[in-house]
Design a protein around this motif. Sequence first.
Motif, short mmCIF file in Angstrom:
data_model
loop_
_atom_site.label_atom_id
_atom_site.label_comp_id
_atom_site.label_asym_id
_atom_site.label_seq_id
_atom_site.Cartn_x
_atom_site.Cartn_y
_atom_site.Cartn_z
N SER A 274 0.80 -1.22 0.00
CA SER A 274 0.00 0.00 0.00
C SER A 274 0.84 1.27 0.00
O SER A 274 0.31 2.36 -0.22
N ALA A 275 2.13 1.15 0.23
CA ALA A 275 3.00 2.33 0.25
C ALA A 275 3.50 2.64 -1.15
O ALA A 275 3.49 1.79 -2.05
N HIS A 276 3.96 3.87 -1.34
CA HIS A 276 4.53 4.31 -2.61
C HIS A 276 5.84 5.02 -2.35
O HIS A 276 6.06 5.58 -1.26
N SER A 277 6.70 5.02 -3.33
CA SER A 277 7.98 5.72 -3.20
C SER A 277 7.72 7.18 -2.84
O SER A 277 6.87 7.84 -3.44
N GLY A 278 8.45 7.66 -1.86
CA GLY A 278 8.29 9.05 -1.42
C GLY A 278 7.41 9.20 -0.20
O GLY A 278 7.41 10.28 0.42
N ASP A 279 6.65 8.16 0.17
CA ASP A 279 5.85 8.24 1.39
C ASP A 279 6.79 8.42 2.59
O ASP A 279 7.88 7.83 2.64
N ARG A 280 6.36 9.22 3.55
CA ARG A 280 7.23 9.55 4.67
C ARG A 280 6.50 9.45 5.99
O ARG A 280 5.26 9.56 6.05
N ALA A 281 7.27 9.27 7.05
CA ALA A 281 6.71 9.24 8.40
C ALA A 281 7.80 9.61 9.40
O ALA A 281 9.01 9.52 9.09
N LEU A 282 7.38 10.03 10.57
CA LEU A 282 8.28 10.28 11.70
C LEU A 282 8.00 9.22 12.75
O LEU A 282 6.84 8.95 13.08
N VAL A 283 9.05 8.60 13.25
CA VAL A 283 8.91 7.57 14.27
C VAL A 283 9.50 8.11 15.56
O VAL A 283 10.70 8.39 15.64
N LEU A 284 8.66 8.26 16.58
CA LEU A 284 9.09 8.83 17.85
C LEU A 284 9.74 7.75 18.72
O LEU A 284 9.63 6.56 18.44
N ALA A 285 10.38 8.20 19.78
CA ALA A 285 11.11 7.26 20.65
C ALA A 285 10.21 6.25 21.32
O ALA A 285 10.65 5.14 21.64
N ASP A 286 8.93 6.58 21.50
CA ASP A 286 8.01 5.63 22.13
C ASP A 286 7.35 4.69 21.13
O ASP A 286 6.49 3.90 21.49
#
Length: 303
Positions: free
Chosen positions: A30-42
């Motif tokens: 379901s993802a595409h090239s360029g998709d982004r996310a931030l992953v926090l420490a928790d």
Amino acid sequence: MDLAVRAEQLRSERQPFVEATVVRAQPPTSAHSGDRALVLADGTIEGFVGGQCTESSVREASRTVLEQGESMLLRVLPAGSGEFPDTPGATIAVNPCMSGGATEIFLEPRMPPIVVAVFGDSPVAEAVGEFARRVDYSVEQILGTSVPAEASVVIVASHGGDEAGVIRAALDAGSRYVGLVASRTRGAAVLDDVEPTDEERARLRTPVGLDIGARTPAEIGLSIVADIVRVARSGGLARSSGESGRRVEVPRGTGPKPRTAVDPVCGMTVTITESTPHLVLAGRTVWFCCPGCRRRYEKDDVA
């Protein structure tokens, strides 16, 4: 959600996080090239890099990225698949979800800069501040004996004043590197006034700086910052325990490490968050990588 604005907010709050970017995606993911996310420490994920199974792999890999302070190329492959071209240096995670598809996700740590607090307005103090900024450290001036809580490094370069008081405040605040600019004789006398414990003495350095034969204020400032870099790169400024490998400073206030559990269906290690699929059976909580594994577990358990 504007991830750029959110990332800047996290930086201003000195919160460590990982920037995750989908580099390649193979249908039917379901993802595409360029998709982004931030992953926090928790383990919280803000943005989108794939479904829940992919998110579980990203959470687990991001823990390692934050602990080691090094970027990672994560290859998430469907079970039994070897169709995605091999990428040297990539970390592989097998995705047990039935949706299939393969992705490559680049994980890059964003750590708060090391805070160097400087006491004094001497030429050496100015030089320490200048060189520290050149290596992207955050520099703060100590007024009185109030040491910033986030300061991992404190340099006392006042050539007088309440040096012992500042050193004691830095040790009490938990600073990992406390350096005094002084001769060996005068430095020993100041430390006698501080009365450090054996553990605290291990964090003290006087004379401070690498022995490069420095004479001028600029050379002394360079030797001090060079030693800070050496200690930081060897993990000496780390504030939390981690796995082996290069470690970086983790600021106080980051909180405990996220809890993990093993999905009993597919064997995947999952990071426990509010959105992690789970079941409560006979007072025991069972965690899963995705709703599919939860449904399969329910079916098998009923059967």
